[in-house]
Design a protein around this motif. Structure first.
Motif, mmCIF file in Angstrom:
data_model
loop_
_atom_site.group_PDB
_atom_site.id
_atom_site.type_symbol
_atom_site.label_atom_id
_atom_site.label_comp_id
_atom_site.label_asym_id
_atom_site.label_seq_id
_atom_site.Cartn_x
_atom_site.Cartn_y
_atom_site.Cartn_z
ATOM 1 N N ALA A 77 0.820 -1.215 0.000
ATOM 2 C CA ALA A 77 0.000 0.000 0.000
ATOM 3 C C ALA A 77 0.857 1.269 0.000
ATOM 4 O O ALA A 77 0.333 2.365 -0.154
ATOM 5 N N LEU A 78 2.175 1.118 0.158
ATOM 6 C CA LEU A 78 3.068 2.275 0.187
ATOM 7 C C LEU A 78 3.350 2.773 -1.232
ATOM 8 O O LEU A 78 3.607 1.982 -2.133
ATOM 9 N N LYS A 79 3.299 4.089 -1.397
ATOM 10 C CA LYS A 79 3.633 4.729 -2.671
ATOM 11 C C LYS A 79 4.787 5.687 -2.416
ATOM 12 O O LYS A 79 4.843 6.333 -1.380
ATOM 13 N N ILE A 80 5.693 5.812 -3.374
ATOM 14 C CA ILE A 80 6.803 6.761 -3.228
ATOM 15 C C ILE A 80 6.227 8.175 -3.197
ATOM 16 O O ILE A 80 5.491 8.576 -4.101
ATOM 17 N N ALA A 81 6.573 8.930 -2.158
ATOM 18 C CA ALA A 81 6.123 10.313 -2.042
ATOM 19 C C ALA A 81 7.276 11.270 -2.307
ATOM 20 O O ALA A 81 7.094 12.318 -2.916
ATOM 21 N N HIS A 82 8.468 10.900 -1.845
ATOM 22 C CA HIS A 82 9.622 11.782 -1.989
ATOM 23 C C HIS A 82 10.885 11.008 -1.616
ATOM 24 O O HIS A 82 10.806 9.978 -0.939
ATOM 25 N N GLY A 86 20.469 13.667 2.094
ATOM 26 C CA GLY A 86 21.191 14.652 2.884
ATOM 27 C C GLY A 86 22.678 14.368 2.903
ATOM 28 O O GLY A 86 23.099 13.218 2.983
ATOM 29 N N ALA A 87 23.479 15.421 2.840
ATOM 30 C CA ALA A 87 24.936 15.269 2.855
ATOM 31 C C ALA A 87 25.451 14.914 4.243
ATOM 32 O O ALA A 87 26.521 14.328 4.389
ATOM 33 N N TRP A 88 24.683 15.280 5.281
ATOM 34 C CA TRP A 88 25.096 15.038 6.655
ATOM 35 C C TRP A 88 23.863 14.983 7.537
ATOM 36 O O TRP A 88 22.891 15.689 7.302
ATOM 37 N N GLY A 89 23.924 14.161 8.588
ATOM 38 C CA GLY A 89 22.848 14.108 9.573
ATOM 39 C C GLY A 89 23.431 13.827 10.940
ATOM 40 O O GLY A 89 24.576 13.396 11.059
ATOM 41 N N VAL A 90 22.636 14.060 11.995
ATOM 42 C CA VAL A 90 23.092 13.861 13.369
ATOM 43 C C VAL A 90 23.675 12.462 13.561
ATOM 44 O O VAL A 90 24.726 12.290 14.154
ATOM 45 N N GLU A 91 22.979 11.463 13.041
ATOM 46 C CA GLU A 91 23.455 10.082 13.164
ATOM 47 C C GLU A 91 24.028 9.579 11.841
ATOM 48 O O GLU A 91 24.194 8.381 11.660
ATOM 49 N N ALA A 92 24.312 10.508 10.925
ATOM 50 C CA ALA A 92 24.764 10.118 9.590
ATOM 51 C C ALA A 92 25.852 11.076 9.095
ATOM 52 O O ALA A 92 25.611 11.902 8.218
ATOM 53 N N PRO A 93 27.061 10.981 9.663
ATOM 54 C CA PRO A 93 28.134 11.892 9.248
ATOM 55 C C PRO A 93 28.503 11.770 7.776
ATOM 56 O O PRO A 93 29.041 12.708 7.194
ATOM 57 N N ASN A 94 28.201 10.629 7.161
ATOM 58 C CA ASN A 94 28.488 10.432 5.739
ATOM 59 C C ASN A 94 27.245 10.560 4.878
ATOM 60 O O ASN A 94 27.220 10.108 3.742
ATOM 61 N N GLY A 95 26.213 11.159 5.435
ATOM 62 C CA GLY A 95 24.999 11.401 4.675
ATOM 63 C C GLY A 95 23.918 10.365 4.910
ATOM 64 O O GLY A 95 24.146 9.321 5.528
ATOM 65 N N TYR A 96 22.737 10.685 4.451
ATOM 66 C CA TYR A 96 21.596 9.789 4.625
ATOM 67 C C TYR A 96 20.688 9.877 3.410
ATOM 68 O O TYR A 96 20.684 10.871 2.673
ATOM 69 N N LEU A 97 19.950 8.816 3.213
ATOM 70 C CA LEU A 97 18.927 8.761 2.177
ATOM 71 C C LEU A 97 17.645 8.330 2.867
ATOM 72 O O LEU A 97 17.595 7.249 3.464
ATOM 73 N N THR A 98 16.643 9.194 2.827
ATOM 74 C CA THR A 98 15.347 8.861 3.410
ATOM 75 C C THR A 98 14.340 8.706 2.284
ATOM 76 O O THR A 98 14.131 9.639 1.502
ATOM 77 N N VAL A 99 13.748 7.534 2.198
ATOM 78 C CA VAL A 99 12.673 7.298 1.247
ATOM 79 C C VAL A 99 11.376 7.619 1.987
ATOM 80 O O VAL A 99 11.083 7.017 3.027
ATOM 81 N N VAL A 100 10.667 8.616 1.474
ATOM 82 C CA VAL A 100 9.414 9.040 2.094
ATOM 83 C C VAL A 100 8.270 8.398 1.303
ATOM 84 O O VAL A 100 8.150 8.607 0.092
ATOM 85 N N PRO A 149 5.467 13.279 -6.144
ATOM 86 C CA PRO A 149 6.799 12.743 -5.849
ATOM 87 C C PRO A 149 7.931 13.610 -6.395
ATOM 88 O O PRO A 149 7.781 14.266 -7.422
ATOM 89 N N GLY A 150 9.042 13.586 -5.676
ATOM 90 C CA GLY A 150 10.210 14.332 -6.110
ATOM 91 C C GLY A 150 11.429 13.964 -5.293
ATOM 92 O O GLY A 150 11.380 13.049 -4.468
ATOM 93 N N VAL A 151 12.517 14.699 -5.513
ATOM 94 C CA VAL A 151 13.781 14.470 -4.823
ATOM 95 C C VAL A 151 14.218 15.774 -4.183
ATOM 96 O O VAL A 151 14.187 16.830 -4.827
ATOM 97 N N LEU A 152 14.616 15.710 -2.926
ATOM 98 C CA LEU A 152 15.129 16.854 -2.189
ATOM 99 C C LEU A 152 16.578 16.590 -1.845
ATOM 100 O O LEU A 152 16.883 15.590 -1.199
ATOM 101 N N LEU A 153 17.473 17.476 -2.277
ATOM 102 C CA LEU A 153 18.898 17.377 -1.912
ATOM 103 C C LEU A 153 19.161 18.398 -0.811
ATOM 104 O O LEU A 153 18.783 19.563 -0.953
ATOM 105 N N ASP A 154 19.778 17.958 0.289
ATOM 106 C CA ASP A 154 20.014 18.839 1.421
ATOM 107 C C ASP A 154 21.480 18.848 1.790
ATOM 108 O O ASP A 154 22.058 17.802 2.083
ATOM 109 N N GLY A 155 22.103 20.024 1.748
ATOM 110 C CA GLY A 155 23.480 20.163 2.197
ATOM 111 C C GLY A 155 24.542 19.834 1.169
ATOM 112 O O GLY A 155 25.712 19.769 1.487
#
Length: 157
Positions: A77-82, A86-100, A149-155
């Protein structure tokens, strides 16, 4: 010779978030991060969490949504929303990818199943999303609601 970094230090963190969207009433399920949250204390956010090793991203989304809100969603039932990269995160010094993901079918009523992490979990009118919101999640939510749907690049440069 160069020492190899452990995989956890060199890899991009993978996470999943879920926009539970009741289209009939135009409401979404949001949570407010608590004072013990690892980041964004007091800010609103989507249900979101890290993927476990070997776990498909849809399973991460379903698991995290249930752990945080008690809502049950089928992976199909999940659909890709976004996608947020991110280039950096609190728990992700080497960046993160969040599938929304967006979910328009679920069972249960939202409840705060992790009070040690979250102050509250509730339905919110999609046209009245709180201002005090984790920035990347807010942007992904607004872009999903406005444009799909889209892609957000942060940092990134």
């Amino acid at each position: 010779p160069r020492a190899l970094k452990p995989a956890s230090e060199s890899m991009t963190l993978l996470a999943a978030a879920v926009i539970v969207h009741d289209e009939a009433t135009n409401r979404v399920v949001l949570l407010q991060r608590g004072e013990n949250a690892k980041f964004g204390q007091g800010l609103w956010d989507l249900p979101v969490g890290k993927s476990e090793p070997g776990e498909p991203i849809t399973r991460t989304a379903v698991r995290e949504l249930y752990e945080e809100t008690g809502l049950v969603v089928r992976p199909k039932a999940l659909k890709i929303a976004h996608v947020i990269h991110g280039a950096w995160g609190v728990e992700a010094p080497n960046g993160y990818l969040t599938v929304v993901f967006a979910a328009h079918e679920w069972s249960g009523e939202p409840q705060n199943r992790e009070p040690q992490k979250h102050a509250q979990v509730r339905w919110t009118d999609a046209t009245a999303v709180p201002e005090a919101f984790v920035a990347t999640s807010a942007e992904a939510l607004h872009r999903y609601l406005d444009d799909g749907p889209g892609v957000l690049l942060d940092g990134w440069e």
